[in-house]
Design a protein around this motif. Structure first.
Motif, PDB file in Angstrom:
ATOM      1  N   GLN A 216       0.806  -1.228   0.000  1.00  0.00           N
ATOM      2  CA  GLN A 216       0.000   0.000   0.000  1.00  0.00           C
ATOM      3  C   GLN A 216       0.838   1.277   0.000  1.00  0.00           C
ATOM      4  OE1 GLN A 216      -2.849  -0.132   3.198  1.00  0.00           O
ATOM      5  NE2 GLN A 216      -4.077  -1.747   2.258  1.00  0.00           N
ATOM      6  N   ILE A 217       2.158   1.150   0.039  1.00  0.00           N
ATOM      7  CA  ILE A 217       3.005   2.341   0.027  1.00  0.00           C
ATOM      8  C   ILE A 217       2.918   3.009  -1.337  1.00  0.00           C
ATOM      9  CG2 ILE A 217       5.359   3.218   0.232  1.00  0.00           C
ATOM     10  CD1 ILE A 217       5.970   0.986   2.160  1.00  0.00           C
ATOM     11  N   SER A 218       2.572   4.271  -1.348  1.00  0.00           N
ATOM     12  CA  SER A 218       2.389   5.002  -2.603  1.00  0.00           C
ATOM     13  C   SER A 218       3.709   5.585  -3.096  1.00  0.00           C
ATOM     14  CB  SER A 218       1.371   6.120  -2.416  1.00  0.00           C
ATOM     15  OG  SER A 218       1.895   7.128  -1.553  1.00  0.00           O
ATOM     16  N   LEU A 219       3.747   5.917  -4.373  1.00  0.00           N
ATOM     17  CA  LEU A 219       4.921   6.553  -4.958  1.00  0.00           C
ATOM     18  C   LEU A 219       5.151   7.917  -4.314  1.00  0.00           C
ATOM     19  CD1 LEU A 219       7.180   6.609  -7.070  1.00  0.00           C
ATOM     20  CD2 LEU A 219       5.524   7.568  -8.701  1.00  0.00           C
ATOM     21  N   THR A 220       4.071   8.610  -4.015  1.00  0.00           N
ATOM     22  CA  THR A 220       4.172   9.926  -3.373  1.00  0.00           C
ATOM     23  C   THR A 220       4.877   9.822  -2.029  1.00  0.00           C
ATOM     24  OG1 THR A 220       2.154  10.708  -4.445  1.00  0.00           O
ATOM     25  CG2 THR A 220       2.878  11.911  -2.497  1.00  0.00           C
ATOM     26  N   SER A 221       4.505   8.821  -1.234  1.00  0.00           N
ATOM     27  CA  SER A 221       5.128   8.627   0.076  1.00  0.00           C
ATOM     28  C   SER A 221       6.605   8.270  -0.070  1.00  0.00           C
ATOM     29  CB  SER A 221       4.410   7.524   0.852  1.00  0.00           C
ATOM     30  OG  SER A 221       3.112   7.937   1.250  1.00  0.00           O
ATOM     31  N   MET A 222       6.928   7.460  -1.065  1.00  0.00           N
ATOM     32  CA  MET A 222       8.326   7.073  -1.274  1.00  0.00           C
ATOM     33  C   MET A 222       9.174   8.281  -1.678  1.00  0.00           C
ATOM     34  SD  MET A 222       8.861   3.943  -0.520  1.00  0.00           S
ATOM     35  CE  MET A 222      10.465   3.734  -1.296  1.00  0.00           C
ATOM     36  N   ILE A 223       8.644   9.115  -2.572  1.00  0.00           N
ATOM     37  CA  ILE A 223       9.374  10.318  -2.991  1.00  0.00           C
ATOM     38  C   ILE A 223       9.550  11.267  -1.813  1.00  0.00           C
ATOM     39  CG2 ILE A 223       9.266  12.381  -4.439  1.00  0.00           C
ATOM     40  CD1 ILE A 223       7.839  10.676  -6.550  1.00  0.00           C
ATOM     41  N   ALA A 224       8.490  11.402  -0.993  1.00  0.00           N
ATOM     42  CA  ALA A 224       8.556  12.284   0.176  1.00  0.00           C
ATOM     43  C   ALA A 224       9.604  11.793   1.161  1.00  0.00           C
ATOM     44  CB  ALA A 224       7.187  12.362   0.846  1.00  0.00           C
ATOM     45  N   MET A 225       9.663  10.475   1.383  1.00  0.00           N
ATOM     46  CA  MET A 225      10.649   9.940   2.324  1.00  0.00           C
ATOM     47  C   MET A 225      12.066  10.084   1.777  1.00  0.00           C
ATOM     48  SD  MET A 225      10.751   6.336   4.423  1.00  0.00           S
ATOM     49  CE  MET A 225      11.743   5.368   3.299  1.00  0.00           C
TER      50      MET A 225
END
Length: 287
Positions: A216-225
């Protein structure tokens, strides 16, 4: 760099620009990162990666291995600046506190520095005391009932962030004179790594880590992290640690006046956070 010599002006300007602008964007970064990644686990991961990178680079370039005293100092400093400060921030934002309000409340950090210095015997001037009282009025206006109209926000979230500001101020003052390696990258990496380890334990103990769902980890969350790890932790915290050694804490603390402006604007632009008149007045009084 030899801290006894005067640093290059362009390097000081670049370091201040980093803590002003990049840390101002970290609040919206947290907002998006914790949408699909557990808050404490996200924070622990970014610090572990950033700390490992900095320590690895420092040791590869010939830095001496840190001593037991160095590790003790790093653990104490990171306990306040990372385990407590960052955990409180991500918890507050995960519980509904808007990014702009978070940044404004953290702008009370210089106030806490004055208070802690006062406790150590450095009595503030009358003008400083008036400034503290004025900032306190703005703080109360911002956190008073009804001032932050956000559905599902935990009522303690603003108070938690104020405590986070106090922890960062105390940890910063401690680290400035603590027994840490002279190598800036090694010192910074140790603090980040120690903080990451402690927050990992917190994530496991609280059950935060158990809520992770990789699918469920989104691309947006990965880029933000990724932004938080590389830009906010590796680059900007390194700049902060260096500035604390080559200039006065009062000058370095001015980043907390610029961060809210960046955070409020990005929160409005990217997360549709409202900018109310009361919020503007309270922020102006605090700043």
């Amino acid at each position: 760099m030899n801290n006894t010599s005067k640093p290059a002006r362009w390097l000081v300007i670049a370091a201040f620009a980093s803590v002003y602008l990049i840390w101002g964007s970290s609040y919206i970064g947290i907002h998006f990162a914790i949408e699909t990644i557990p808050p404490f686990l996200m924070t622990a991961t970014r610090f572990l990666i950033a700390g490992g990178i900095l320590m690895g680079l420092a040791l590869a370039r010939g830095a001496k291995l840190p001593t037991r005293i160095h590790w003790r100092s790093a653990i104490i400093a990171s306990g306040f600046m990372f385990l407590m400060n960052n955990s409180m921030i991500v918890w507050a934002q995960a519980n509904g506190l808007p990014t702009g309000v978070t940044a404004v409340l953290l702008a009370t950090m210089p106030m806490w520095m004055v208070v802690f210095s006062w406790m150590r015997g450095t009595r503030p001037t009358l003008v400083t005391i008036i400034g503290l009282l004025t900032g306190f009025v703005g703080m109360m206006l911002l956190v008073s009932p009804g001032s932050i109209a956000v559905a599902n926000m935990h009522p303690l979230a603003p108070i938690i962030v104020l405590l986070a500001a106090a922890c960062w101020a105390f940890g910063s003052l401690y680290a400035r004179k603590a027994s840490l390696p002279e190598n800036g990258s090694l010192s910074t990496g140790m603090q980040l790594l120690a903080g990451g380890i402690m927050i990992t334990v917190l994530s496991v103990v609280t059950g935060d880590a158990a809520t992770l769902n990789l699918s469920q980890i989104s691309l947006t969350s990965m880029i933000a992290m990724l932004h938080l790890t590389v830009m906010s932790s590796v680059i900007t915290f390194s700049a902060f640690v260096w500035l604390m050694k080559v200039t006065s804490p009062a000058k370095v603390a001015t980043y907390s006046y610029v961060n809210p402006v960046i955070a409020v604007f990005l929160g409005w632009l990217l997360a549709s956070e409202p900018i109310t008149e009361r919020k503007i007045v309270a922020a102006a009084i605090i700043l």
